[in-house]
Design a protein around this motif. Sequence first.
Motif, PDB file in Angstrom:
ATOM      1  N   TYR A  35      38.016  16.049 -20.683  1.00 23.57           N
ATOM      2  CA  TYR A  35      37.961  14.833 -21.491  1.00 23.57           C
ATOM      3  C   TYR A  35      38.944  13.692 -20.988  1.00 23.57           C
ATOM      4  O   TYR A  35      40.024  13.978 -20.576  1.00 23.57           O
ATOM      5  N   GLN A  37      41.366  10.435 -22.378  1.00 23.46           N
ATOM      6  CA  GLN A  37      41.736   9.966 -23.721  1.00 23.46           C
ATOM      7  C   GLN A  37      42.738   8.702 -23.218  1.00 23.46           C
ATOM      8  O   GLN A  37      43.798   8.884 -22.779  1.00 23.46           O
ATOM      9  N   LYS A  41      42.992   5.990 -28.800  1.00 21.62           N
ATOM     10  CA  LYS A  41      41.644   6.171 -28.832  1.00 21.62           C
ATOM     11  C   LYS A  41      41.455   7.763 -29.101  1.00 21.62           C
ATOM     12  O   LYS A  41      42.103   8.614 -28.800  1.00 21.62           O
ATOM     13  N   PRO A  42      40.136   8.040 -29.546  1.00 17.29           N
ATOM     14  CA  PRO A  42      39.664   9.532 -29.443  1.00 17.29           C
ATOM     15  C   PRO A  42      39.374  10.096 -28.086  1.00 17.29           C
ATOM     16  O   PRO A  42      39.115   9.192 -26.971  1.00 17.29           O
ATOM     17  N   PRO A  43      39.343  11.545 -27.785  1.00 14.21           N
ATOM     18  CA  PRO A  43      39.064  11.748 -26.438  1.00 14.21           C
ATOM     19  C   PRO A  43      37.575  11.559 -26.117  1.00 14.21           C
ATOM     20  O   PRO A  43      36.678  11.571 -26.987  1.00 14.21           O
ATOM     21  N   LEU A  88      45.464   9.909 -20.532  1.00 20.15           N
ATOM     22  CA  LEU A  88      45.730  11.255 -20.654  1.00 20.15           C
ATOM     23  C   LEU A  88      44.424  12.158 -20.399  1.00 20.15           C
ATOM     24  O   LEU A  88      43.310  11.817 -20.993  1.00 20.15           O
ATOM     25  N   LEU A  90      42.477  15.659 -20.630  1.00 20.02           N
ATOM     26  CA  LEU A  90      42.573  16.654 -21.326  1.00 20.02           C
ATOM     27  C   LEU A  90      41.562  17.657 -20.894  1.00 20.02           C
ATOM     28  O   LEU A  90      40.425  17.357 -20.647  1.00 20.02           O
ATOM     29  N   LEU A 102      36.798  23.971 -29.997  1.00 20.67           N
ATOM     30  CA  LEU A 102      37.466  23.592 -28.666  1.00 20.67           C
ATOM     31  C   LEU A 102      38.937  24.028 -28.556  1.00 20.67           C
ATOM     32  O   LEU A 102      39.577  23.647 -29.404  1.00 20.67           O
ATOM     33  N   PHE A 104      42.114  23.073 -26.487  1.00 21.49           N
ATOM     34  CA  PHE A 104      42.588  22.013 -25.554  1.00 21.49           C
ATOM     35  C   PHE A 104      43.779  22.326 -24.845  1.00 21.49           C
ATOM     36  O   PHE A 104      44.659  23.022 -25.636  1.00 21.49           O
ATOM     37  N   GLY A 105      44.213  21.896 -23.849  1.00 15.10           N
ATOM     38  CA  GLY A 105      45.377  22.036 -23.045  1.00 15.10           C
ATOM     39  C   GLY A 105      46.205  20.826 -23.693  1.00 15.10           C
ATOM     40  O   GLY A 105      45.865  19.859 -24.585  1.00 15.10           O
ATOM     41  N   GLU A 106      47.401  20.726 -23.066  1.00  6.57           N
ATOM     42  CA  GLU A 106      48.432  19.513 -23.467  1.00  6.57           C
ATOM     43  C   GLU A 106      48.045  18.328 -22.628  1.00  6.57           C
ATOM     44  O   GLU A 106      48.519  17.165 -23.041  1.00  6.57           O
TER      45      GLU A 106
ATOM     46  N   TYR B  36      40.384  17.964 -36.097  1.00  4.76           N
ATOM     47  CA  TYR B  36      41.356  18.292 -35.164  1.00  4.76           C
ATOM     48  C   TYR B  36      42.569  17.503 -35.614  1.00  4.76           C
ATOM     49  O   TYR B  36      42.480  16.419 -36.018  1.00  4.76           O
ATOM     50  N   GLY B  41      51.994  13.705 -27.949  1.00  2.02           N
ATOM     51  CA  GLY B  41      52.315  14.367 -26.662  1.00  2.02           C
ATOM     52  C   GLY B  41      51.455  15.706 -26.486  1.00  2.02           C
ATOM     53  O   GLY B  41      51.876  16.395 -25.410  1.00  2.02           O
ATOM     54  N   LYS B  42      50.603  16.146 -27.358  1.00  2.00           N
ATOM     55  CA  LYS B  42      50.051  17.222 -27.496  1.00  2.00           C
ATOM     56  C   LYS B  42      48.451  16.830 -27.277  1.00  2.00           C
ATOM     57  O   LYS B  42      48.260  15.710 -27.525  1.00  2.00           O
ATOM     58  N   GLY B  43      47.735  18.162 -26.925  1.00  2.00           N
ATOM     59  CA  GLY B  43      46.296  18.047 -27.054  1.00  2.00           C
ATOM     60  C   GLY B  43      45.845  18.264 -28.417  1.00  2.00           C
ATOM     61  O   GLY B  43      46.581  18.897 -29.285  1.00  2.00           O
ATOM     62  N   PRO B  44      44.667  17.938 -28.794  1.00  2.41           N
ATOM     63  CA  PRO B  44      44.268  18.122 -30.203  1.00  2.41           C
ATOM     64  C   PRO B  44      44.047  19.612 -30.667  1.00  2.41           C
ATOM     65  O   PRO B  44      43.870  20.547 -29.627  1.00  2.41           O
ATOM     66  N   PHE B  89      41.518  13.835 -36.046  1.00  7.38           N
ATOM     67  CA  PHE B  89      40.155  13.203 -35.693  1.00  7.38           C
ATOM     68  C   PHE B  89      39.259  14.245 -36.303  1.00  7.38           C
ATOM     69  O   PHE B  89      39.234  15.396 -36.336  1.00  7.38           O
ATOM     70  N   PHE B 103      33.805  12.472 -31.184  1.00  2.91           N
ATOM     71  CA  PHE B 103      35.115  12.589 -31.951  1.00  2.91           C
ATOM     72  C   PHE B 103      35.131  11.192 -32.629  1.00  2.91           C
ATOM     73  O   PHE B 103      34.548   9.945 -32.150  1.00  2.91           O
ATOM     74  N   GLY B 104      35.625  11.029 -33.903  1.00  2.00           N
ATOM     75  CA  GLY B 104      35.727   9.781 -34.597  1.00  2.00           C
ATOM     76  C   GLY B 104      37.081   9.090 -34.044  1.00  2.00           C
ATOM     77  O   GLY B 104      37.650   9.617 -33.055  1.00  2.00           O
ATOM     78  N   THR B 105      37.172   7.926 -34.551  1.00  2.00           N
ATOM     79  CA  THR B 105      38.235   7.065 -33.934  1.00  2.00           C
ATOM     80  C   THR B 105      39.728   7.525 -34.626  1.00  2.00           C
ATOM     81  O   THR B 105      40.789   6.965 -33.663  1.00  2.00           O
TER      82      THR B 105
END
Lengths: 113, 113
Positions: A35, A37, A41-43, A88, A90, A102, A104-106, B36, B41-44, B89, B103-105
């Motif tokens: 993904y 990002q 904004k969303p992924p 970013l 992901l 899902l 996710f990684g960081e 999510y 600084g992190k992933g979802p 999200f 994903f939503g906004t």
Amino acid sequence: DTEVTQTPKHLVMGMTNKKSLKCEQHMGHRAMYWYKQKAKKPPELMFVYSYEKLSINESVPSRFSPECPNSSLLNLHLHALQPEDSALYLCASSQEEGTGELFFGEGSRLTVL
Amino acid sequence: GESVGLHLPTLSVQEGDNSIINCAYSNSASDYFIWYKQESGKGPQFIIDIRSNMDKRQGQRVTVLLNKTVKHLSLQIAATQPGDSAVYFCAVQNSGGYQKVTFGTGTKLQVIP
């Protein structure tokens, strides 16, 4: 082990460089995702691999090239990127494509100069 | 195509109060819904999910409500804590051959101590 590990965490590259982002999971998941990002904004889905085969390419420019060497690894090769590709990136995995949660990684924060 | 939106971009809540984050979706064929949480600084990170054959699901301090008639879902967080501060999200998935997650906004939740 419920982690998705991404390297590097930060990457700065010029428009003529070639670099790669790496992702690894050891949860036995058979689907892996990239993904993108942008800030606030969303992924946005880029690619999906299912059982190590490319399943979905969301019309991503060819300067992004995914690779799935085995069921635990997912790479994203970058070449001739543009400043607007700064974002970013992901990686995520799930047990099977299209099922459930899902993980996710960081993320890898990419800056293209 | 699918569009997923949230009613409020930012929600400020006093610590200890309940939070409600809303989400609307457009495709009546959507049958899997996920919330999510993304900290800075992190992933979802997965919070809770619900399938279309249910209208309510509860987790630890969180409840998701689904109203298929008006294509709306909400996330309720009880006794909101500072650690709940993040962007939330909603994500929607359709069954069928192309099981893309949309994903939503995003809604930014700010918890006021």
